[in-house]
Design a protein around this motif. Structure first.
Motif, PDB file in Angstrom:
ATOM      1  N   ALA A  16     -50.093-109.282 -35.650  1.00 39.92           N
ATOM      2  CA  ALA A  16     -50.224-107.833 -35.815  1.00 39.92           C
ATOM      3  C   ALA A  16     -50.681-107.473 -37.226  1.00 39.92           C
ATOM      4  CB  ALA A  16     -48.891-107.149 -35.493  1.00 39.92           C
ATOM      5  N   ILE A  17     -50.150-108.165 -38.219  1.00 34.43           N
ATOM      6  CA  ILE A  17     -50.543-107.916 -39.614  1.00 34.43           C
ATOM      7  C   ILE A  17     -52.007-108.303 -39.819  1.00 34.43           C
ATOM      8  CG2 ILE A  17     -50.174-108.680 -42.000  1.00 34.43           C
ATOM      9  CD1 ILE A  17     -47.151-108.978 -41.190  1.00 34.43           C
ATOM     10  N   ALA A  18     -52.389-109.463 -39.310  1.00 36.04           N
ATOM     11  CA  ALA A  18     -53.772-109.925 -39.449  1.00 36.04           C
ATOM     12  C   ALA A  18     -54.747-108.967 -38.772  1.00 36.04           C
ATOM     13  CB  ALA A  18     -53.915-111.329 -38.862  1.00 36.04           C
ATOM     14  N   GLU A  19     -54.383-108.470 -37.598  1.00 38.06           N
ATOM     15  CA  GLU A  19     -55.263-107.538 -36.880  1.00 38.06           C
ATOM     16  C   GLU A  19     -55.365-106.201 -37.608  1.00 38.06           C
ATOM     17  OE1 GLU A  19     -53.825-107.397 -32.872  1.00 38.06           O
ATOM     18  OE2 GLU A  19     -54.610-109.403 -32.381  1.00 38.06           O
ATOM     19  N   ALA A  20     -54.265-105.746 -38.213  1.00 32.46           N
ATOM     20  CA  ALA A  20     -54.302-104.500 -38.984  1.00 32.46           C
ATOM     21  C   ALA A  20     -55.237-104.638 -40.187  1.00 32.46           C
ATOM     22  CB  ALA A  20     -52.895-104.122 -39.446  1.00 32.46           C
ATOM     23  N   ILE A  21     -55.246-105.817 -40.786  1.00 32.58           N
ATOM     24  CA  ILE A  21     -56.162-106.079 -41.907  1.00 32.58           C
ATOM     25  C   ILE A  21     -57.609-106.055 -41.415  1.00 32.58           C
ATOM     26  CG2 ILE A  21     -56.928-107.833 -43.562  1.00 32.58           C
ATOM     27  CD1 ILE A  21     -53.933-108.664 -43.769  1.00 32.58           C
ATOM     28  N   GLN A  22     -57.863-106.702 -40.285  1.00 35.74           N
ATOM     29  CA  GLN A  22     -59.212-106.748 -39.721  1.00 35.74           C
ATOM     30  C   GLN A  22     -59.735-105.348 -39.389  1.00 35.74           C
ATOM     31  OE1 GLN A  22     -58.727-109.400 -36.366  1.00 35.74           O
ATOM     32  NE2 GLN A  22     -59.342-111.209 -37.531  1.00 35.74           N
ATOM     33  N   LYS A  23     -58.837-104.466 -38.943  1.00 36.15           N
ATOM     34  CA  LYS A  23     -59.231-103.104 -38.560  1.00 36.15           C
ATOM     35  C   LYS A  23     -59.330-102.157 -39.758  1.00 36.15           C
ATOM     36  CE  LYS A  23     -57.027-103.480 -34.017  1.00 36.15           C
ATOM     37  NZ  LYS A  23     -55.842-103.057 -33.203  1.00 36.15           N
ATOM     38  N   GLY A  24     -58.983-102.660 -40.953  1.00 34.73           N
ATOM     39  CA  GLY A  24     -59.027-101.814 -42.131  1.00 34.73           C
ATOM     40  C   GLY A  24     -57.827-100.894 -42.281  1.00 34.73           C
ATOM     41  N   GLU A 167     -39.217-106.395 -25.422  1.00 33.86           N
ATOM     42  CA  GLU A 167     -40.615-105.954 -25.426  1.00 33.86           C
ATOM     43  C   GLU A 167     -40.771-104.643 -26.200  1.00 33.86           C
ATOM     44  OE1 GLU A 167     -44.178-104.832 -22.246  1.00 33.86           O
ATOM     45  OE2 GLU A 167     -42.364-105.829 -21.541  1.00 33.86           O
ATOM     46  N   LYS A 168     -39.838-103.721 -26.008  1.00 28.94           N
ATOM     47  CA  LYS A 168     -39.890-102.448 -26.730  1.00 28.94           C
ATOM     48  C   LYS A 168     -39.748-102.656 -28.244  1.00 28.94           C
ATOM     49  CE  LYS A 168     -37.925 -99.540 -23.041  1.00 28.94           C
ATOM     50  NZ  LYS A 168     -36.742 -98.730 -22.647  1.00 28.94           N
ATOM     51  N   ILE A 169     -38.822-103.533 -28.619  1.00 30.27           N
ATOM     52  CA  ILE A 169     -38.609-103.823 -30.045  1.00 30.27           C
ATOM     53  C   ILE A 169     -39.873-104.422 -30.661  1.00 30.27           C
ATOM     54  CG2 ILE A 169     -37.377-105.357 -31.647  1.00 30.27           C
ATOM     55  CD1 ILE A 169     -35.620-103.064 -30.919  1.00 30.27           C
ATOM     56  N   HIS A 170     -40.488-105.357 -29.961  1.00 27.67           N
ATOM     57  CA  HIS A 170     -41.696-105.998 -30.485  1.00 27.67           C
ATOM     58  C   HIS A 170     -42.844-104.996 -30.628  1.00 27.67           C
ATOM     59  CE1 HIS A 170     -40.332-110.307 -29.173  1.00 27.67           C
ATOM     60  NE2 HIS A 170     -39.707-109.858 -30.249  1.00 27.67           N
ATOM     61  N   THR A 171     -42.935-104.064 -29.699  1.00 30.33           N
ATOM     62  CA  THR A 171     -43.974-103.036 -29.791  1.00 30.33           C
ATOM     63  C   THR A 171     -43.805-102.213 -31.063  1.00 30.33           C
ATOM     64  OG1 THR A 171     -44.186-102.909 -27.389  1.00 30.33           O
ATOM     65  CG2 THR A 171     -44.988-101.026 -28.646  1.00 30.33           C
ATOM     66  N   ILE A 172     -42.561-101.846 -31.360  1.00 30.23           N
ATOM     67  CA  ILE A 172     -42.289-101.105 -32.597  1.00 30.23           C
ATOM     68  C   ILE A 172     -42.625-101.962 -33.817  1.00 30.23           C
ATOM     69  CG2 ILE A 172     -40.480-100.069 -34.042  1.00 30.23           C
ATOM     70  CD1 ILE A 172     -39.043 -99.277 -31.448  1.00 30.23           C
ATOM     71  N   GLU A 173     -42.171-103.202 -33.807  1.00 32.39           N
ATOM     72  CA  GLU A 173     -42.405-104.109 -34.945  1.00 32.39           C
ATOM     73  C   GLU A 173     -43.891-104.210 -35.277  1.00 32.39           C
ATOM     74  OE1 GLU A 173     -38.802-107.410 -34.743  1.00 32.39           O
ATOM     75  OE2 GLU A 173     -40.675-107.810 -33.694  1.00 32.39           O
ATOM     76  N   HIS A 174     -44.704-104.418 -34.245  1.00 32.10           N
ATOM     77  CA  HIS A 174     -46.134-104.677 -34.457  1.00 32.10           C
ATOM     78  C   HIS A 174     -46.856-103.451 -35.015  1.00 32.10           C
ATOM     79  CE1 HIS A 174     -45.752-107.960 -31.122  1.00 32.10           C
ATOM     80  NE2 HIS A 174     -45.163-108.300 -32.258  1.00 32.10           N
ATOM     81  N   ARG A 175     -46.327-102.272 -34.744  1.00 35.57           N
ATOM     82  CA  ARG A 175     -46.898-101.041 -35.310  1.00 35.57           C
ATOM     83  C   ARG A 175     -46.315-100.729 -36.676  1.00 35.57           C
ATOM     84  NH1 ARG A 175     -44.384 -96.581 -35.099  1.00 35.57           N
ATOM     85  NH2 ARG A 175     -43.250 -97.084 -33.188  1.00 35.57           N
TER      86      ARG A 175
END
Length: 201
Positions: A16-24, A167-175
């Motif tokens: 999730a962190i890597a993808e956020a970097i890729q998206k700017g 699953e709900k916790i992971h969704t929050i974490e990734h955002r």
């Protein structure tokens, strides 16, 4: 800002962190992934993303101090400014804490100080509490006891199972994790600009 991510497992927060970097969305670079488990899936994620990864275990060293000294050497060699724990399942020792005080962040799947430790989601679910959530905090010498940076709550419904809650916790974490990291980076940049202005006056 140059980050090192520490992980021990599947690495979904690393992704999730890597993808956020890729998206700017996150003004940072992952300079290094460190993993203490040589078969962890996060290493495959790093390879797919072409992010440098190093893996070794405390068992490879005579002591925890020497283990952390080698990690520290890697961090300094790669000019790492911030360490981000993303499912790293070891307590950070004094060797790393001394050098990275207030520059080491962790994410935990509960509303700390409730349900610290490695089973935060399961412990909250089995306790029958009405709500739980995600906490991002600075790392100190304790287990999930460092100063809290951000939290987000989620209700536990009667329909929830441990799987759906996870699953709900992971969704929050990734955002939440990339968002909070960006806020920290922005704040640090603003402080650096202010300090520079003061030095010129």
């Amino acid at each position: 800002m140059k980050l090192a991510v520490f992980a021990s497992g599947s690495g979904s927060n690393f992704q999730a962190i890597a993808e956020a970097i890729q998206k700017g969305q996150l003004e940072a670079e992952i300079g290094l992934l460190f993993c203490d488990k040589k078969t962890a899936y996060v290493l495959q994620r790093a390879a797919a993303l072409q992010i440098p990864a190093v893996t070794f275990s405390p068992k490879d060293f005579p002591s925890k101090v020497q283990y952390e000294q080698e990690i520290l050497r890697l961090l300094e060699e790669n000019e790492i400014e911030l360490v981000v724990l993303a499912g790293y399942m070891r307590i950070i020792g004094a060797t790393l804490l001394a050098r990275f005080a207030n520059r080491m962040i962790n994410i935990h799947p509960s509303l700390l100080p409730a349900f610290p430790g490695i089973h935060g989601i399961q412990d909250a679910f089995e306790a029958g509490v009405a709500e739980t959530g995600v906490t991002i905090h600075y790392v100190d010498a304790g287990v999930d006891t460092g100063p809290i940076i951000a939290q987000e709550k989620i209700n536990i419904t009667t329909e929830d199972t441990l799987a759906t809650l996870t699953e709900k916790i992971h969704t929050i974490e990734h955002r939440l994790y990339p968002t909070v990291l960006q806020k920290l980076i922005t704040t640090q940049k603003e402080r650096a600009i202010d300090d520079e202005k003061k030095s010129l006056n």
